[in-house]
Structure formats: C-alpha cells, structure tokens
Write a protein that holds these residues in place. Structure first.
Motif, mmCIF file in Angstrom:
data_model
loop_
_atom_site.group_PDB
_atom_site.id
_atom_site.type_symbol
_atom_site.label_atom_id
_atom_site.label_comp_id
_atom_site.label_asym_id
_atom_site.label_seq_id
_atom_site.Cartn_x
_atom_site.Cartn_y
_atom_site.Cartn_z
ATOM 1 N N PHE A 31 7.248 -7.652 -19.515
ATOM 2 C CA PHE A 31 5.938 -7.517 -18.864
ATOM 3 C C PHE A 31 5.101 -6.433 -19.543
ATOM 4 O O PHE A 31 3.905 -6.616 -19.797
ATOM 5 N N LEU A 32 5.739 -5.326 -19.879
ATOM 6 C CA LEU A 32 5.029 -4.224 -20.525
ATOM 7 C C LEU A 32 4.582 -4.586 -21.945
ATOM 8 O O LEU A 32 3.605 -4.019 -22.454
ATOM 9 N N MET A 33 5.285 -5.518 -22.567
ATOM 10 C CA MET A 33 4.927 -5.949 -23.922
ATOM 11 C C MET A 33 3.869 -7.047 -23.934
ATOM 12 O O MET A 33 3.514 -7.569 -24.980
ATOM 13 N N GLY A 34 3.356 -7.392 -22.763
ATOM 14 C CA GLY A 34 2.253 -8.345 -22.696
ATOM 15 C C GLY A 34 2.647 -9.774 -22.383
ATOM 16 O O GLY A 34 1.800 -10.674 -22.411
ATOM 17 N N ILE A 35 3.903 -10.034 -22.065
ATOM 18 C CA ILE A 35 4.336 -11.386 -21.724
ATOM 19 C C ILE A 35 3.974 -11.670 -20.268
ATOM 20 O O ILE A 35 4.219 -10.836 -19.382
ATOM 21 N N ASN A 36 3.388 -12.821 -20.028
ATOM 22 C CA ASN A 36 3.071 -13.236 -18.660
ATOM 23 C C ASN A 36 4.370 -13.701 -18.002
ATOM 24 O O ASN A 36 4.771 -14.864 -18.112
ATOM 25 N N VAL A 37 5.033 -12.791 -17.315
ATOM 26 C CA VAL A 37 6.360 -13.049 -16.764
ATOM 27 C C VAL A 37 6.318 -14.150 -15.714
ATOM 28 O O VAL A 37 7.194 -15.020 -15.664
ATOM 29 N N ASN A 38 5.303 -14.146 -14.855
ATOM 30 C CA ASN A 38 5.204 -15.176 -13.819
ATOM 31 C C ASN A 38 5.090 -16.565 -14.436
ATOM 32 O O ASN A 38 5.685 -17.533 -13.943
ATOM 33 N N ARG A 39 4.333 -16.681 -15.528
ATOM 34 C CA ARG A 39 4.188 -17.976 -16.194
ATOM 35 C C ARG A 39 5.515 -18.411 -16.817
ATOM 36 O O ARG A 39 5.876 -19.589 -16.762
ATOM 37 N N VAL A 40 6.238 -17.473 -17.396
ATOM 38 C CA VAL A 40 7.538 -17.795 -18.002
ATOM 39 C C VAL A 40 8.518 -18.275 -16.938
ATOM 40 O O VAL A 40 9.228 -19.275 -17.127
ATOM 41 N N ILE A 41 8.563 -17.587 -15.810
ATOM 42 C CA ILE A 41 9.475 -17.978 -14.733
ATOM 43 C C ILE A 41 9.099 -19.345 -14.182
ATOM 44 O O ILE A 41 9.958 -20.205 -13.947
ATOM 45 N N SER A 42 7.807 -19.582 -13.981
ATOM 46 C CA SER A 42 7.355 -20.880 -13.486
ATOM 47 C C SER A 42 7.706 -21.997 -14.470
ATOM 48 O O SER A 42 8.152 -23.089 -14.072
ATOM 49 N N PHE A 43 7.526 -21.727 -15.756
ATOM 50 C CA PHE A 43 7.869 -22.712 -16.776
ATOM 51 C C PHE A 43 9.374 -22.984 -16.794
ATOM 52 O O PHE A 43 9.807 -24.129 -16.977
ATOM 53 N N THR A 44 10.169 -21.949 -16.572
ATOM 54 C CA THR A 44 11.625 -22.117 -16.532
ATOM 55 C C THR A 44 12.033 -23.028 -15.383
ATOM 56 O O THR A 44 12.876 -23.922 -15.536
ATOM 57 N N PHE A 45 11.438 -22.821 -14.217
ATOM 58 C CA PHE A 45 11.717 -23.699 -13.075
ATOM 59 C C PHE A 45 11.289 -25.136 -13.384
ATOM 60 O O PHE A 45 11.964 -26.094 -13.006
ATOM 61 N N ALA A 46 10.149 -25.292 -14.064
ATOM 62 C CA ALA A 46 9.648 -26.630 -14.390
ATOM 63 C C ALA A 46 10.613 -27.366 -15.314
ATOM 64 O O ALA A 46 10.955 -28.538 -15.073
ATOM 65 N N ILE A 47 11.076 -26.694 -16.364
ATOM 66 C CA ILE A 47 11.980 -27.340 -17.318
ATOM 67 C C ILE A 47 13.320 -27.657 -16.666
ATOM 68 O O ILE A 47 13.868 -28.753 -16.826
ATOM 69 N N GLY A 48 13.857 -26.707 -15.900
ATOM 70 C CA GLY A 48 15.126 -26.955 -15.221
ATOM 71 C C GLY A 48 15.033 -28.110 -14.240
ATOM 72 O O GLY A 48 15.949 -28.938 -14.143
ATOM 73 N N SER A 49 13.918 -28.201 -13.514
ATOM 74 C CA SER A 49 13.733 -29.296 -12.553
ATOM 75 C C SER A 49 13.593 -30.639 -13.250
ATOM 76 O O SER A 49 14.098 -31.664 -12.765
ATOM 77 N N ALA A 50 12.921 -30.659 -14.408
ATOM 78 C CA ALA A 50 12.783 -31.909 -15.160
ATOM 79 C C ALA A 50 14.142 -32.406 -15.637
ATOM 80 O O ALA A 50 14.435 -33.613 -15.572
ATOM 81 N N LEU A 51 14.989 -31.499 -16.112
ATOM 82 C CA LEU A 51 16.334 -31.898 -16.563
ATOM 83 C C LEU A 51 17.163 -32.411 -15.391
ATOM 84 O O LEU A 51 17.906 -33.391 -15.527
ATOM 85 N N ALA A 52 17.037 -31.760 -14.231
ATOM 86 C CA ALA A 52 17.763 -32.225 -13.048
ATOM 87 C C ALA A 52 17.299 -33.619 -12.637
ATOM 88 O O ALA A 52 18.111 -34.471 -12.248
ATOM 89 N N ALA A 53 15.993 -33.867 -12.722
ATOM 90 C CA ALA A 53 15.464 -35.194 -12.378
ATOM 91 C C ALA A 53 16.014 -36.257 -13.317
ATOM 92 O O ALA A 53 16.369 -37.367 -12.885
ATOM 93 N N ALA A 54 16.094 -35.935 -14.608
ATOM 94 C CA ALA A 54 16.666 -36.887 -15.566
ATOM 95 C C ALA A 54 18.113 -37.195 -15.205
ATOM 96 O O ALA A 54 18.551 -38.357 -15.239
ATOM 97 N N GLY A 55 18.866 -36.158 -14.834
ATOM 98 C CA GLY A 55 20.244 -36.380 -14.408
ATOM 99 C C GLY A 55 20.322 -37.239 -13.167
ATOM 100 O O GLY A 55 21.191 -38.115 -13.050
#
Length: 291
Positions: free
Chosen positions: A178-202
């Motif tokens: 966060f201090l280095m300028g990374i949008n942490v909330n966006r990264v976490i949201s994207f992580t949930f999105a990718i994990g959910s997409a893989l679960a849906a495929a399964g």
C-alpha cells in the motif's frame, strides 16, 4: 483397473485443484479462509446449467458465462462481507462472516432451485478411446484440458503480468505494498474474482462429469478443496494444484480398493495427517516471526 482409476482420480483432482486455488490465493494475500468459496462453486454449476438448459447455449460459452457471473459474485462478496471488517476487527469476525455468507448462499439457492438434484443435458458427445490398457473418455479429455489451460493461464498471469506482480507483492506485505502505491483493495477484489471464476469452472465440469447439481453440493467440495490447499501448502499456487490432484487420486483409489464408505473420510484423514507431520504442506514454507 489401476490406470483407469488413476485417470479418474486425476480428473476429480483437477476440479479440486481449481477450487483450492481460490482458497490459497485469498489466504496468501489477506490470511482469510473464505468458507463461502464452496457455495460460489455451487452457484457456478447452476449458472452453467441454466445457460445450457434454458438458453440453449454451447457448453463452452456457458462455462465462460458461469465464470463471469461468479467473478462478479466473488467481488460482491468481498466488498460486502469482508472489506468492512478488514483492519477493524479480529480474523474471527471475518471467519464468522464467511460462514454466514456460505449458509446464506446455499439457503438462497435451495429456495430458488429447491433441493432436488438436477442434471445437465447431453452437452458433450461421449466417446471412449483406448490407450493400451486404459480407457479415456472425451469428457475426461475436455475436463483435463480445460483445467490445464486455466492453471497454466493463472500461473502465467501471476508471474508475467502487472496485476500478478501486485498480487505477489501484496502477499509478501500488504501494508508495504500500500505504501509503495499499489491499490490493495483492487488487488484483493481481483483475487476474489479470479478465484471465484476458477471455482465456477470446476462446478460446471463436475456437474457435467457426475451429471448432478444440487444446492448443498458446495459444502463438501469446498471442505475437500480446503484440505487439498492445506495438503499442497496453503498460500502456494503450485501447491494447491498438486494438493488437489493428489487428494483426488487418493480418494478414488480408496474408493476403488477399500470402500466407497471411506470416500469423505480419506480427505479429512489426509488433512489431519498433514497437519501432524508437515503443517506447512507439500510446498509450503515454515514462517518464522521475529520477536
């Protein structure tokens, strides 16, 4: 019989691996076990069934549609159930919230679709190919192929893309990222999105493979995928892949050579054994904290 059972185990294990990836990615970044992940898998199976049965779509289009729907669902769950608690309460509060979301989603689907088991129509022509002493079906080839493509694509994204680098940085130190300028909330949201997409495929592939979808199918599959993530090393993406396939093979072998009564006990027996012998899992690393 051995080689055919091995192939069945790898096929089942590849679906466990897809679900386990969602657990391990979320835990790797925010140290949260998302127990609602199994229900996302279940909803993905129902969305795919709806698109195939009611809309008459091709199974691969339905697969992509289910993945997109669950991506949105995953981001919504993170935004509503987890983000308000982050940094403002204990991890126990987030865990209770995850269990609440899990119960809510399964109950909601039971009200919508009732508790009856539903079946996918014949969406893939099933052919059997003989490879020496082993028979492999066209459906198994498709499941293994789709799983391999998704896993390789995920690994490429994590290692080579900008968002992947942000995810790796966040998993190392969320505050420093966060201090280095990374949008942490966006990264976490994207992580949930990718994990959910893989679960849906399964979920879609399991629904086609076993020809059965029901509102409470996510509970046991989610627990087994969690066991697979722990087996491979929670927080390790390659570990989740290896853990899922290993668990699937051992489960099928136990059913084939012991009894089908041990099917569920095998997964949790392995989980207990791993926690006793190697708590960090196959590819996990011991973490030392400086005091």
């Amino acid at each position: 019989m051995f080689w055919e059972q091995l192939l069945n185990g790898i096929t089942l294990g590849s679906t466990y691996a897809l679900i386990a990836l969602g657990y391990t990615m979320v835990y790797g970044i925010i140290q949260l076990i998302n127990f609602a992940h199994g229900e996302v898998y279940m909803i993905g199976a129902f969305v795919g069934l709806f698109m195939v049965s009611a809309l008459g779509l091709n199974i691969f289009i339905a697969l992509l549609g289910a993945m997109l729907c669950c991506m949105v669902l995953g981001m919504f769950i993170e935004r509503v159930a987890y983000r308000p608690l982050r940094g403002k309460s204990t991890r126990l509060s987030a865990l209770i919230s995850a269990i609440g979301v899990s119960i809510f989603l399964s109950t909601l689907m039971a009200l919508i679709a009732k508790t009856n088991t539903r079946s996918y129509p014949e969406v893939i022509a099933r052919h059997t190919y003989h490879l020496g002493a082993m028979d492999i079906s066209s459906l198994q080839i498709i499941i293994l192929g789709v799983s391999a493509i998704l896993m390789v694509g995920l690994q490429f994204m994590i290692q080579k893309t900008r968002i992947g680098k942000a995810m790796r940085a966040s998993s190392q130190d969320l505050d420093a990222s966060f201090l280095m300028g990374i949008n942490v909330n966006r990264v976490i949201s994207f992580t949930f999105a990718i994990g959910s997409a893989l679960a849906a495929a399964g979920g879609v592939m399991v629904g086609i493979y076993y020809n059965a979808v029901w509102p409470y199918m996510g509970m046991m599959a989610g627990l087994k995928a969690f066991a697979a993530a722990v087996l491979g090393g929670i927080g390790s993406i390659p570990g989740a892949m290896i853990g899922g396939i290993t668990l699937g093979v051992m489960e099928i072998m136990g059913v084939a050579y012991l009894s089908s009564s041990y099917k569920d006990a095998i997964a949790f027996g392995i989980l207990i054994l791993v926690l006793l012998v190697r708590p960090q899992g196959i590819l996990g690393q011991k973490m030392t904290k400086k005091v």
